[in-house]
Design an enzyme around this catalytic site. Structure first.
Site, PDB file in Angstrom:
ATOM      1  N   ASP A 138       5.342   1.379  -9.653  1.00  0.00           N
ATOM      2  CA  ASP A 138       6.127   0.699  -8.238  1.00  0.00           C
ATOM      3  C   ASP A 138       6.420   0.206  -8.222  1.00  0.00           C
ATOM      4  O   ASP A 138       6.279  -1.687  -8.989  1.00  0.00           O
ATOM      5  CB  ASP A 138       4.993   0.749  -6.997  1.00  0.00           C
ATOM      6  CG  ASP A 138       5.137   0.224  -6.084  1.00  0.00           C
ATOM      7  OD1 ASP A 138       6.697   0.671  -5.487  1.00  0.00           O
ATOM      8  OD2 ASP A 138       4.431   0.158  -4.938  1.00  0.00           O
ATOM      9  N   GLU A 197       8.050   4.464  -8.025  1.00  0.00           N
ATOM     10  CA  GLU A 197       8.150   4.692  -6.074  1.00  0.00           C
ATOM     11  C   GLU A 197       9.231   3.110  -5.735  1.00  0.00           C
ATOM     12  O   GLU A 197       9.385   2.310  -6.208  1.00  0.00           O
ATOM     13  CB  GLU A 197       6.938   4.136  -5.555  1.00  0.00           C
ATOM     14  CG  GLU A 197       6.571   4.177  -4.385  1.00  0.00           C
ATOM     15  CD  GLU A 197       4.455   3.963  -4.226  1.00  0.00           C
ATOM     16  OE1 GLU A 197       4.028   4.994  -4.692  1.00  0.00           O
ATOM     17  OE2 GLU A 197       4.312   3.407  -3.793  1.00  0.00           O
ATOM     18  N   GLU A 226       6.551   3.388   2.292  1.00  0.00           N
ATOM     19  CA  GLU A 226       5.680   3.505   2.757  1.00  0.00           C
ATOM     20  C   GLU A 226       6.367   2.251   3.509  1.00  0.00           C
ATOM     21  O   GLU A 226       5.737   1.188   4.689  1.00  0.00           O
ATOM     22  CB  GLU A 226       4.931   2.510   1.529  1.00  0.00           C
ATOM     23  CG  GLU A 226       5.591   1.353   0.508  1.00  0.00           C
ATOM     24  CD  GLU A 226       5.343   0.967  -0.168  1.00  0.00           C
ATOM     25  OE1 GLU A 226       4.562   1.088  -1.013  1.00  0.00           O
ATOM     26  OE2 GLU A 226       4.343  -0.264   0.070  1.00  0.00           O
ATOM     27  N   HIS A 278       1.094   7.067   1.826  1.00  0.00           N
ATOM     28  CA  HIS A 278       0.644   5.836   0.533  1.00  0.00           C
ATOM     29  C   HIS A 278      -0.588   5.034   1.690  1.00  0.00           C
ATOM     30  O   HIS A 278      -0.344   5.498   3.026  1.00  0.00           O
ATOM     31  CB  HIS A 278       2.307   4.683   1.350  1.00  0.00           C
ATOM     32  CG  HIS A 278       2.075   3.574   1.314  1.00  0.00           C
ATOM     33  ND1 HIS A 278       1.293   2.355   2.749  1.00  0.00           N
ATOM     34  CD2 HIS A 278       1.908   2.547  -0.198  1.00  0.00           C
ATOM     35  CE1 HIS A 278       1.176   1.565   1.701  1.00  0.00           C
ATOM     36  NE2 HIS A 278       1.796   1.122   0.747  1.00  0.00           N
TER      37      HIS A 278
HETATM   38 MG   LIG Z   1       4.316   1.292  -3.031  1.00  0.00          MG
END
Ligand SMILES: [Mg+2]
Length: 380
Positions: free
Chosen positions: A197, A223, A249, A299
């Site tokens: 991420d 991500e 998200e 998320h």
């Molecule tokens: Mg994230």
């Protein structure tokens, strides 16, 4: 049965020793959220989470949504998002905006919780007609810390807790990305699902370089390599790499997600069930995603209430295009391993993770009971 009251409960917890941690685009020394508690005239209580700055979103819930929702049947949850988009609730100028969507989510999911309790079914069954027993939790861990934490430490811990999949924070520089992913892969083993991420901290060019440098690690997804608003960046990365991309998200409502899905700019969308507009909206997104064979994996960085909502939503997802019980993609579910008592301590029965499996609560509604005395310890 009609809704009698709507209450917003802003919560916060200051981390032990005041030590901040997080991702590339922000550290925090506290965990905060707002819960929404609705009660119907027969005394049924429903819970939802509005995951945004607690006092601000709490004011929005009480000023804008409470009057609109009191007196309605809980089944009005089905049309609540449309009423926000059209401006019937809140005014159309701000309907699509993040805080409005978060407030809507808290109220809407609480209405679904009550609905489930009315008919005696968990929300995932109400939404989909299916029963799902469990999902595969992945540890959200190896955060960037303000102190000099050895990255192996949290990953060893996740492994010892039985997690068979994990997502880690990267995105500071290419060398650091490689080092952190090497450590994670080494500890987790070759067969485990490993995700990274970036929290949108790179330019498209940096992201492409980093993702290419990590190709040997067989990442399940990457991500937010670039900021959520950088649509052309997603397009550019897609052309250069062969790793599934994920985002969602920091996307709010159907119009944000539609852009990602229509052009297949990502392979996985990640709506948050404290932000995305609620269960009906999340179902809408899931169906939209299915038309382009985009996967949906929520998320989750929420309290126990938002986590339960995400779990019910995940359990409602179809395996499409795969035949039932023939899905090659496990239902990976984000389970944060950082300090947050709002995740487990406010529930009478904490989530059950055993042997790398997370059980889906089968009791009516969200399937959880909130410990209202414990909530008071965190109320702002
Ligand atoms: Mg994230």
């Amino acid at each position: 049965m009609a809704i009698r009251s709507v209450e917003a409960i802003p919560l916060t917890h200051t981390l032990q020793d005041g030590r901040s941690f997080g991702g590339t685009r922000g550290m925090t020394d506290s965990r905060s959220t707002t819960l929404v508690r609705i009660e119907t005239d027969d005394g049924t209580v429903g819970w939802g989470e509005a995951f945004a700055s607690p006092r601000a979103v709490a004011a929005l819930v009480e000023d804008v949504f409470a009057d609109a929702v009191v007196g309605l049947s809980p089944s009005a949850a089905e049309s609540l998002a449309e009423r926000v988009y059209t401006g019937d609730i809140g005014g159309y100028h701000v309907g699509r905006q993040a805080f409005t969507q978060c407030a809507l989510t808290g109220v809407e999911t609480a209405m679904w919780d009550v609905r489930g309790k009315q008919v005696g079914e968990p929300v995932h069954t109400l939404l989909s007609g299916q029963t799902t027993d469990s999902v595969v939790p992945y540890a959200s861990t190896m955060y960037i810390t303000e102190w000099d934490q050895d990255p192996a430490e949290p990953m060893e811990e996740a492994k010892s807790e039985g997690f068979t999949a994990a997502k880690i924070k990267i995105g500071r520089n290419l060398e650091d990305d490689y080092r952190r992913v090497s450590v994670a892969r080494e500890i987790l083993g070759d067969d485990a699902h490993l995700m990274v991420d970036y929290n949108g901290n790179y330019t498209p060019r940096q992201a492409i370089k980093s993702i290419q440098a990590l190709s040997e690690f067989d990442l399940t997804w990457v991500e937010e390599p670039v900021p959520p608003e950088n649509v052309s960046g997603y397009r550019e990365i897609k052309r250069h790499v062969d790793v599934p991309l994920a985002a969602g998200e920091a996307h709010f409502g159907r119009f944000d997600f539609k852009e990602l899905i229509d052009e297949r700019l990502v392979d996985i969308i990640q709506p948050n069930l404290g932000q995305c507009g609620g269960f009906s909206e999340a179902r809408f997104l899931a169906k939209l995603a299915a038309t382009e064979n985009v996967l949906v994996r929520p998320h989750v960085w929420n309290s126990g209430v938002g986590t339960a909502a995400a779990l019910q939503f995940a359990a409602s997802l179809p395996d499409y295009p795969h035949a039932p019980d023939m899905a090659p993609e496990p239902l990976l579910f984000e389970f944060d391993r950082s300090e947050n008592p709002l995740r487990q301590d406010i529930l009478e029965t904490p989530f059950d993770i055993d042997d790398g499996i997370l059980s889906v609560p089968q009791k009516p509604g969200l399937g959880i009971s909130v410990d209202e005395d414990r909530l008071e310890e965190y109320r702002i």
